[in-house]
Design an enzyme around this catalytic site. Structure first.
Site, mmCIF file in Angstrom:
data_model
loop_
_atom_site.group_PDB
_atom_site.id
_atom_site.type_symbol
_atom_site.label_atom_id
_atom_site.label_comp_id
_atom_site.label_asym_id
_atom_site.label_seq_id
_atom_site.Cartn_x
_atom_site.Cartn_y
_atom_site.Cartn_z
ATOM 1 N N HIS A 63 -5.458 35.870 -42.799
ATOM 2 C CA HIS A 63 -6.875 36.188 -42.643
ATOM 3 C C HIS A 63 -7.167 37.517 -43.335
ATOM 4 C CE1 HIS A 63 -7.783 33.510 -38.888
ATOM 5 N NE2 HIS A 63 -6.963 32.908 -39.733
ATOM 6 N N GLU A 65 -8.634 40.237 -42.294
ATOM 7 C CA GLU A 65 -8.310 41.419 -41.496
ATOM 8 C C GLU A 65 -6.805 41.676 -41.476
ATOM 9 O OE1 GLU A 65 -11.927 39.466 -39.437
ATOM 10 O OE2 GLU A 65 -10.137 38.814 -40.504
ATOM 11 N N CYS A 93 -11.441 36.992 -35.360
ATOM 12 C CA CYS A 93 -10.977 35.940 -34.467
ATOM 13 C C CYS A 93 -9.971 36.561 -33.494
ATOM 14 C CB CYS A 93 -10.330 34.812 -35.273
ATOM 15 S SG CYS A 93 -8.717 35.250 -35.963
ATOM 16 N N CYS A 96 -6.924 38.099 -35.277
ATOM 17 C CA CYS A 96 -7.222 39.334 -36.001
ATOM 18 C C CYS A 96 -7.522 40.481 -35.045
ATOM 19 C CB CYS A 96 -8.380 39.105 -36.964
ATOM 20 S SG CYS A 96 -7.929 37.979 -38.311
#
Length: 167
Positions: A63, A65, A93, A96
């Site tokens: 992801h 992040e 999410c 993250c």
């Protein structure tokens, strides 16, 4: 510089960082990645950037992040991002958010939220909901503890290690 002027200046910098994160997300789409971008800033400067590479790298943990956190830790030579801000194009999410907690970032700022992401087909709300339940209560996979007599062996070895780096 007055407190109001200083606050406005910080907001201007953070808005510029957010523009950068949104730009990273948009560019990510053009380059075959997902529509998420993030950066880590410290001391008023951008330390590292990241974008979503889940499908391009075949890595469900890639992801934006997490990518930014990994790059910042490598650049700063530490696993602790105390004093840093995570700026991300979309609400993190649960994975993250957990990564940011483990990295010890001071703040998280985001633009789009989980509902905005859902409209685009990235509905992580089910994952947020899971964390409000016990694993035994309707998680999609079984999460079970196996009672082992030597379960503390790794921790005992860690505690006995004189040159360990605590975190």
């Amino acid at each position: 510089m007055t407190a109001n002027t200083e606050e406005a200046s910080v907001q201007d910098v953070e808005r510029a960082w957010m523009e950068e994160a949104i730009g990273l997300a948009t560019t990510s789409v053009k380059n075959g990645g997902g529509p998420f971008g993030a950066l880590i800033a410290k001391g008023g400067e951008i330390v590292a950037i990241g974008n979503n590479k889940v499908t391009s790298n075949l890595d469900p943990t890639a992801h934006g992040e997490v990518s930014a956190i990994r790059a910042a830790c490598e650049k700063l030579g530490t696993f602790s991002l105390e004093g840093c801000v995570l700026v991300t194009s979309c609400e993190p999410c649960p994975m993250c958010l957990s990564s940011a907690l483990w990295a010890r970032v001071d703040r998280i700022v985001f633009a789009a939220d989980r509902d905005d992401a859902a409209v685009a087909g990235f509905d992580d709300r089910v994952f947020y909901d899971l964390f409000e339940k016990k694993p035994s209560d309707l998680w999609p996979m079984s999460v079970e503890r196996v009672d082992m007599p030597n379960r503390m062996a790794p921790f005992d070895a860690w505690l006995a290690k004189s040159d360990r780096i605590d975190y």
